[in-house]
Design an enzyme around this catalytic site. Structure first.
Site, PDB file in Angstrom:
ATOM      1  CG  ASP A 343      -1.973   1.146   1.140  1.00 27.69           C
ATOM      2  OD1 ASP A 343      -2.225   1.678   0.044  1.00 27.69           O
ATOM      3  OD2 ASP A 343      -2.492   1.535   2.196  1.00 27.69           O
ATOM      4  CB  CYS A 652     -14.870   1.547  11.317  1.00 27.51           C
ATOM      5  SG  CYS A 652     -15.065   1.985   9.579  1.00 27.51           S
ATOM      6  CG  HIS A 653     -16.121   0.178  15.462  1.00 27.31           C
ATOM      7  ND1 HIS A 653     -16.740   1.208  16.146  1.00 27.31           N
ATOM      8  CD2 HIS A 653     -16.938  -0.130  14.422  1.00 27.31           C
ATOM      9  CE1 HIS A 653     -17.889   1.492  15.553  1.00 27.31           C
ATOM     10  NE2 HIS A 653     -18.034   0.703  14.510  1.00 27.31           N
TER      11      HIS A 653
END
Length: 742
Positions: A343, A652-653
């Site tokens: 990435d 997300c969490h």
């Protein structure tokens, strides 16, 4: 969707008057240098130093140096800088945008793609526009529902929306002029498409330029150019080939079919997933070379072996691509990271400047992408002139001095050797979207750099895409941090954040500032020999641009990731920044995302001046005590719950079920106490309007229940640690890391 100036807004905790940024308002008067004519806007950006009171484009000028010659605020008096006022935003997620200031009006995009138009001297709300982005689109993007900024041209302001639209509004009234969907309904984009737009719009030669993101899910990158007056599509350039090597009837057809396709091959997951190459950040027009530069991102999926069966360099991933502005025709490219599997996007800031190269002045591109190397290229031809790592990295043994291609560390090619790889940089890079700056006075580039390692391991059993989740071809349970004191201590020691003063001629660090941790904000350089930067720990600083001395500090009460900007009205200089902690680091990294401090999100636009008198209200909501979790959980399903959580929830969490101060920390969520309540949220989408999508088409009820059981276990494992970290007589945390240390 547009609200006029009469609409009222609450200021932060109701302290200031509605829509007011200034404690002592000044009368507004239009400044003499105007930028609202069709012929004038582009020239005004090119000659921005002739009217430095404005900030007309994302990087102020087309060079994107983020340098302002304003010097009323300087090294001798910046210690007297005060908060002039603040304008509260209604989107308490990450704020990454650079506001524009045009003839005394500030245009600021915010999270969820909203636009605020303010009087730049008083902060009075003139109009606002909410494009009503659906809440269930939040999990279609990798890295928070952010927006990095608008563009301005001919009396109109332009910005992208998270769900893929491009909006043009009248700059005076906020009334919509036109809006288009930038994402075509085209099967060649990949079967599992997940496009979002969060990058800053650029406008040049009457063309509105915008890219997109989505490669973590499944996307084929492209950039579109729209007519600023009508919204008509003028050209489109795809950054990776059509999977059948067929024409797209786009500007990119010739170069993709005749050159790029050969670097991919006919098989691999890219055929289904689209290949990636999204241009989600830097997108620059250079009037000197009369070229547009696309900064191209990562592959879809990340895994090189699965993506193209380990074949080819995969053009144009990890590249800068130069195009002719009128037609989008390909001119040249430079690929920084062939065979990308980490990435290592090249979407980070592209900057142009003039500098000596081997005794000759050259017009160059300077670029510090994720992979940790600093590149100098000829802006006209793309010729590699020099390159060197600006931070420690372990994936390459250096660059070929003639071509700039990396000389790989064989151990780092994890997709080909099948081994686990502890990569530095990780996918968050050595430098991310946080803007760097250049000062023509010091001739230094100022880079907000960081080190955030990552554990890479091939997905077991080959590429297996999941609906509604990241699909990168990795074992997501292997990048999680083991919850042991030894592992946490070792990893935290590897987290770093710096402000680097980099000499692009000598290719060396002149000085650096060590921050408390990574994920700090972008940089502004000024004629007052100052650098401004907000930090992850909620501090806003001014540094001496010549030596890095800390000259000013302000407690902003929330992490800052956006870059500051400066402008003037009626001869008075202001410094402004959007405040609001967020982005992928705090939402995905879990407890280690708090290494700089407990940086909760309070989103607002702050303005500073030498005569400011405003103060933020005391904030005392960092000391909440965790709710004691249920004592029982089903150990038999916890392992499956961990797998499902890391697959669908972690990005997300937070890793290992731990939050980092922005989105809800699910360990303390009331819903984990009740099976039906938890399923109602996760399975049925009870909180879709707030960005929490439904997952009943992706997971079975038993899998969702396994996640709940896993979260109960994690809450029990960490409860006492979190409580102990908050212990004092007022239950306010004394330890800013809130229990992340063993």
């Amino acid at each position: 969707m547009t609200r006029p100036a009469s609409a009222k807004r609450r200021s932060l905790l109701g302290i200031l008057a509605a829509g007011t940024i200034c404690a002592a308002a000044l009368p507004y008067a239009a400044v003499p240098a105007r930028a609202d004519g069709q012929g004038n806007t582009g020239e005004a950006i090119i000659h921005a130093d002739d009217h430095p009171e404005n900030w007309l484009s994302y990087g102020r000028t087309y060079s994107e140096q983020r340098y302002s010659p304003l010097d009323q605020i300087n090294r001798s008096n910046v210690g007297d800088l005060k908060l002039l006022g603040y304008y509260t935003l209604d989107t308490n997620r990450g704020q990454e945008a650079t506001p524009l200031v045009v003839d005394g009006i500030m245009y600021a995009t915010t999270n969820w793609s909203k636009m605020e138009a303010l009087d730049a001297a008083t902060g009075k709300l003139l109009w606002q526009y909410d494009p009503k982005v659906p809440g269930n689109i939040a999990d279609k993007g990798c890295c928070d529902t952010v927006n990095r900024g608008a563009g301005y041209w001919n009396g109109k302001v332009f910005w992208g929306t998270f769900d893929g639209r491009l909006v043009a509004a009248d700059a005076k009234t906020g009334k919509k002029v036109w809006a288009v969907n930038t994402i075509p309904a085209d099967a060649s984009l990949g079967k599992q498409r997940s496009y979002t737009v969060d990058g800053a719009v650029r406008v040049a030669k009457g063309l509105v330029l915008i890219g997109n993101g989505g490669a973590e899910f499944g996307a084929r990158g492209f950039v579109s150019a729209f007519d600023a007056e009508t919204g008509k599509l003028k050209w489109r350039f795809y950054t990776v080939p059509n999977n059948k090597n067929e024409p797209d009837h786009a500007a990119s057809d010739n170069i993709l079919m005749n050159k790029a396709y050969k670097t991919w091959g006919p098989k691999g997951a890219w055929v289904r997933q689209g290949g990636g190459g999204t241009v989600w950040d830097s997108l620059v027009y250079d009037p000197v070379s009369d070229l547009i530069y696309l900064a191209v991102g990562n592959g879809s999926p990340w895994n090189y072996k699965y993506r193209s069966e380990g074949i080819g360099s995969n053009l144009f991933l990890g590249s800068i691509v130069a195009l002719k502005p009128e037609t989008g025709e390909y001119v040249w490219h430079f690929q920084a990271t062939p065979m990308d599997q980490w990435d290592y996007t090249s979407v980070q800031q592209i900057m142009t400047l003039d500098m000596p190269v081997k005794g000759e002045m050259r017009h160059v591109i300077v670029h510090a992408p994720k992979n940790g190397f600093f590149y100098v290229l000829d802006a006209k031809t793309g010729e590699f002139l020099s390159g060197k790592n600006y931070v420690y990295q372990n994936w390459a043994n250096g660059l070929d001095p003639l071509t700039g291609r990396p000389m790989y560390n064989p151990d780092g090619l994890y997709t080909l050797n099948g081994k686990f790889w502890y990569g530095i940089p990780g996918p968050l890079g050595a430098h991310n979207f946080m803007a760097m700056a250049y000062s023509p006075k010091t001739h230094l580039v100022y880079i907000p750099a960081h080190q955030i390692p990552f554990g890479y391991k091939n997905q077991v059993g080959g590429f297996k895409p999941h609906a509604d989740s990241w699909n990168v071809g990795l074992d997501m349970t292997k990048n999680g941090l083991p919850d042991t004191p030894e592992a946490r201590t070792a990893y935290i020691k590897d987290l770093h954040g710096w402000l680097l003063a980099w000499d692009p001629v000598k290719m060396e660090t002149v000085w650096k500032i060590d921050h408390k941790g990574p994920w700090n904000g972008g940089i502004l350089a000024t004629g007052g020999d100052l650098l401004f930067q907000g930090l992850a720990n909620g501090e806003f600083h001014a540094y001496d641009a010549t030596n890095g001395s800390d000259l000013y500090k302000f407690d902003a009460q929330s992490g800052i990731i956006a870059p500051p900007m400066t402008y003037s009205v009626n001869g008075k200089q202001y410094v402004a920044v959007e405040v609001g902690w967020g982005g992928i680091y705090p939402i995905s990294m879990g407890g280690v995302g708090r290494t700089s401090g407990w940086t909760v999100n309070h989103s607002y636009i702050a303005a500073f001046s030498l005569d400011g008198k405003a103060k933020l209200p005391a904030l005392n909501n960092r000391g909440f005590l965790p709710v004691k979790p249920p004592a029982q959980y089903d150990q038999k399903v916890v392992d499956n719950g961990y797998f499902q959580y890391q697959t669908y929830c972690q990005t997300c969490h937070g890793d290992n079920g731990e939050g980092a101060g922005m989105l809800p920390d699910l360990r303390w969520a009331g819903a984990i106490r009740h099976q039906d309540a938890f399923y109602n949220v996760v399975g049925r989408g009870a909180l879709t309007a707030y960005g929490m999508d439904r997952f009943d088409t992706s997971m079975t009820p038993d899998e969702i229940e396994a996640i709940r059981q896993y979260l109960i276990k994690r809450a029990n494992d960490t409860y006492q640690r979190e409580v102990d970290a908050r212990k004092n007589d007022k239950n306010i945390p004394e330890n800013p890391t809130l229990g992340i240390n063993p």
